[in-house]
Write an enzyme that holds these catalytic residues in place. Structure first.
Site, PDB file in Angstrom:
ATOM      1  N   TYR A  62      49.296  34.529  59.320  1.00 13.24           N
ATOM      2  CA  TYR A  62      49.398  33.618  58.166  1.00 13.24           C
ATOM      3  C   TYR A  62      48.297  32.578  58.225  1.00 13.24           C
ATOM      4  CZ  TYR A  62      52.848  34.144  54.589  1.00 13.24           C
ATOM      5  OH  TYR A  62      53.484  34.558  53.462  1.00 13.24           O
ATOM      6  N   GLU A  64      47.419  30.099  55.407  1.00  4.90           N
ATOM      7  CA  GLU A  64      47.330  29.252  54.210  1.00  4.90           C
ATOM      8  C   GLU A  64      46.305  28.143  54.422  1.00  4.90           C
ATOM      9  OE1 GLU A  64      51.206  27.871  53.112  1.00  4.90           O
ATOM     10  OE2 GLU A  64      51.819  29.832  52.360  1.00  4.90           O
ATOM     11  N   ASP A 208      33.455  37.936  33.888  1.00 10.68           N
ATOM     12  CA  ASP A 208      34.346  38.809  34.655  1.00 10.68           C
ATOM     13  C   ASP A 208      33.601  40.108  34.914  1.00 10.68           C
ATOM     14  OD1 ASP A 208      36.243  40.503  35.673  1.00 10.68           O
ATOM     15  OD2 ASP A 208      37.810  39.948  34.235  1.00 10.68           O
ATOM     16  N   THR A 234      36.669  41.825  40.865  1.00  7.31           N
ATOM     17  CA  THR A 234      37.422  42.593  41.853  1.00  7.31           C
ATOM     18  C   THR A 234      36.431  43.061  42.910  1.00  7.31           C
ATOM     19  OG1 THR A 234      37.057  44.669  40.691  1.00  7.31           O
ATOM     20  CG2 THR A 234      39.080  43.469  40.145  1.00  7.31           C
ATOM     21  N   LYS A 237      36.026  48.139  42.768  1.00  7.62           N
ATOM     22  CA  LYS A 237      35.497  49.059  41.748  1.00  7.62           C
ATOM     23  C   LYS A 237      34.086  49.485  42.166  1.00  7.62           C
ATOM     24  CE  LYS A 237      38.747  47.143  38.442  1.00  7.62           C
ATOM     25  NZ  LYS A 237      38.991  46.422  37.173  1.00  7.62           N
ATOM     26  N   ARG A 243      40.971  46.745  47.807  1.00  3.54           N
ATOM     27  CA  ARG A 243      41.559  46.145  46.606  1.00  3.54           C
ATOM     28  C   ARG A 243      41.688  44.651  46.838  1.00  3.54           C
ATOM     29  NH1 ARG A 243      42.927  50.528  43.611  1.00  3.54           N
ATOM     30  NH2 ARG A 243      43.307  49.180  41.833  1.00  3.54           N
TER      31      ARG A 243
HETATM   32  C1  LIG Z   1      40.068  45.671  36.793  1.00  3.34           C
HETATM   33  C2  LIG Z   1      39.824  44.415  36.024  1.00  3.34           C
HETATM   34  C3  LIG Z   1      40.576  43.262  36.230  1.00  3.34           C
HETATM   35  C4  LIG Z   1      41.859  43.228  37.031  1.00  3.34           C
HETATM   36  O1  LIG Z   1      41.836  43.642  38.276  1.00  3.34           O
HETATM   37  P1  LIG Z   1      43.195  44.075  39.026  1.00  3.34           P
HETATM   38  O2  LIG Z   1      42.735  44.101  40.423  1.00  3.34           O
HETATM   39  O3  LIG Z   1      43.574  45.400  38.454  1.00  3.34           O
HETATM   40  O4  LIG Z   1      44.208  43.026  38.765  1.00  3.34           O
HETATM   41  C5  LIG Z   1      40.213  42.098  35.578  1.00  3.34           C
HETATM   42  N1  LIG Z   1      39.168  42.087  34.739  1.00  3.34           N
HETATM   43  C6  LIG Z   1      38.443  43.187  34.481  1.00  3.34           C
HETATM   44  C7  LIG Z   1      37.305  43.097  33.531  1.00  3.34           C
HETATM   45  C8  LIG Z   1      38.754  44.392  35.096  1.00  3.34           C
HETATM   46  O5  LIG Z   1      38.038  45.474  34.819  1.00  3.34           O
END
Ligand SMILES: *Cc1c(COP(=O)(O)O)cnc(C)c1O
Length: 427
Positions: A62, A64, A208, A234, A237, A243
């Site tokens: 942990y 925090e 994003d 993220t 991807k 993840r």
């Molecule tokens: C995949 C994605 C997210 C969210 O990610 P998660 O890990 O699935 O919660 C947010 N914004 C965009 C543009 C994404 O492609």
């Protein structure tokens, strides 16, 4: 015990002994990922090193707080792990500040709202059916329920963002936060144009880059760093990590973002994920990652060309990045029917709305495909004509319920892929 089971047992021996039922499912998933052509653009193959870091005893701890400022003792190693991840993120993306604790992309975005808006405030993002993300203010998401989400789209004739429309909407609605980026955008994001609109309307601009972070890290897509106030991404991807997620910014926003993630939204960080993010960022700083990022785009462009040559309709007419959005209306095959048939043919895609889709989101007109996973396996532009041919044959077979053809494609796919073992999978 057959050979397949033996291989499961050796790749996860403790799991196989303790829980054969679960181990069998993991083994089956390993085979599925090995034998199928995975074209979902948000997916990838993390390396063995990333997977190993994710499965360490770091998860027992942990932590925090932040390095040097924790609420629990015993952080001698964890502080160094998190500091490594943060420093590598800063170096790879060229930012002042990085927070590597968000549990995933959606909570990372929620932390951004917490940092810059109050419930009821107006926020702006691209509409989900146009290619935006749920968390950019769409109605069913908490971000559209607790905030007043106003949404922009793309033009029907070009499939491209209309910046005059975005500017007009921003000046009229005065959102606190503007999100750019999305989940089904096949074209380069013009961060400079968004930044100008955010400045004119007094909004915080959030880029994003969840989908394209790996392309940006590898120099295959322009960086939002000079333009965006906050960068949200993220890590699983195109970046090919575990993840997880990160928030990045200039120094001026560091404190408010950190406070929003913890204690604003989350408790203890997932230290095993932080470690795996650090590993992925080290990989992303290597010359081979630049090659991968550029190959992802080259493959997508080659695949788009091959699909266009076969008469497919692609939203915006092609791609600049890793992603292709196909409108199957001219082929008279609904997206869901096509996606399910392709799945039986060993080609994994997702059905997706296309802009101005006359069909419903659960039964839309399109499919969304991408090249990150096949590129991670080492497939190149020379293979894209074959991939397009399989998709073409598979979609046609979907329309005529020709299961025999789908089975034939499945075995052709598996045969090609045996020569291109995927990173991370047991050999
Ligand atoms: C995949 C994605 C997210 C969210 O990610 P998660 O890990 O699935 O919660 C947010 N914004 C965009 C543009 C994404 O492609």
């Amino acid at each position: 015990m057959n050979a397949t089971n033996a291989s499961n047992a050796s790749s996860h021996p403790a799991l196989a002994a303790a829980d054969p039922e679960l181990a069998a499912l993991v083994g089956a998933e390993e085979r599925l990922q090995a034998e199928t052509l995975r074209l979902i653009p948000s997916e990838n193959y993390a390396s063995r090193a990333v997977l190993e870091a994710s499965g360490t005893v770091l998860q027992n701890k942990y932590s925090e707080g932040y390095p040097g400022r924790r609420y629990y003792e015993g952080q001698q190693n964890i502080d160094q792990v998190e500091t490594l991840a943060v420093e590598r993120a800063k170096a790879v993306f060229g930012v002042d500040h990085a927070n590597v604790q968000p549990y995933s992309g959606s909570p990372a975005n929620l932390a951004v709202y917490l940092a810059f808006a109050e419930p009821g405030d107006t926020v702006m993002g691209m509409a989900l059916p146009m290619g935006g993300h749920l968390t950019h203010g769409w109605g069913v998401s908490v971000t559209g329920r607790w905030f007043r989400g106003v949404q922009y789209g793309v033009r029907q004739d070009t499939g491209l963002i209309d910046f005059d429309e975005v500017r007009e909407l921003a000046l009229k609605e005065r959102p606190k936060v503007i999100f750019c980026g999305g989940t089904a955008l096949p074209r380069t994001i013009d961060f400079a144009a968004f930044a100008e609109i955010a400045r004119e309307s007094g909004a915080v601009l959030v880029a994003d880059i969840a989908h394209i972070a790996g392309l940006i890290a590898g120099g295959a897509h322009p960086s939002p760093v000079p333009y965006a106030d906050v960068i949200s991404t993220t890590t699983h991807k195109t970046l090919r990590g575990p993840r997880g997620a990160m928030l990045m910014s200039r120094e001026e926003h560091a404190k408010v973002l950190d406070k929003a993630v913890f204690p604003g939204l989350q408790g203890g960080p997932h230290n095993q994920t932080t470690a795996a993010i650090a590993v992925a960022l080290r990989e992303a700083s290597q010359p081979s990652f630049r090659e991968y990022a550029h190959a992802v785009v080259a493959n997508a462009k080659a695949l788009a060309e091959a699909l266009l040559a076969r008469g497919f309709d692609l939203v915006s007419g092609g791609t600049d990045n890793h992603l292709i959005l196909m409108d199957l209306t001219p082929k008279n095959v609904p997206g869901k029917i096509a996606a399910k048939a392709l799945d039986r043919a060993g080609i994994v895609v997702n059905y997706n709305t296309v802009p101005y889709d006359p069909r419903k989101p659960f039964d839309p007109s399109g499919i969304r495909i991408g090249t990150p996973s096949l590129t991670s396996r080492g497939l190149g532009t020379e293979h894209m004509a074959q991939v397009a041919e399989w998709i073409d044959r598979g979609v046609a077979a979907a329309g005529t319920s020709d299961e025999e053809t789908l089975r034939t494609i499945r075995s052709e796919v598996a045969t090609l892929l045996t020569a291109y073992p995927a990173p991370g999978l047991p050999t």
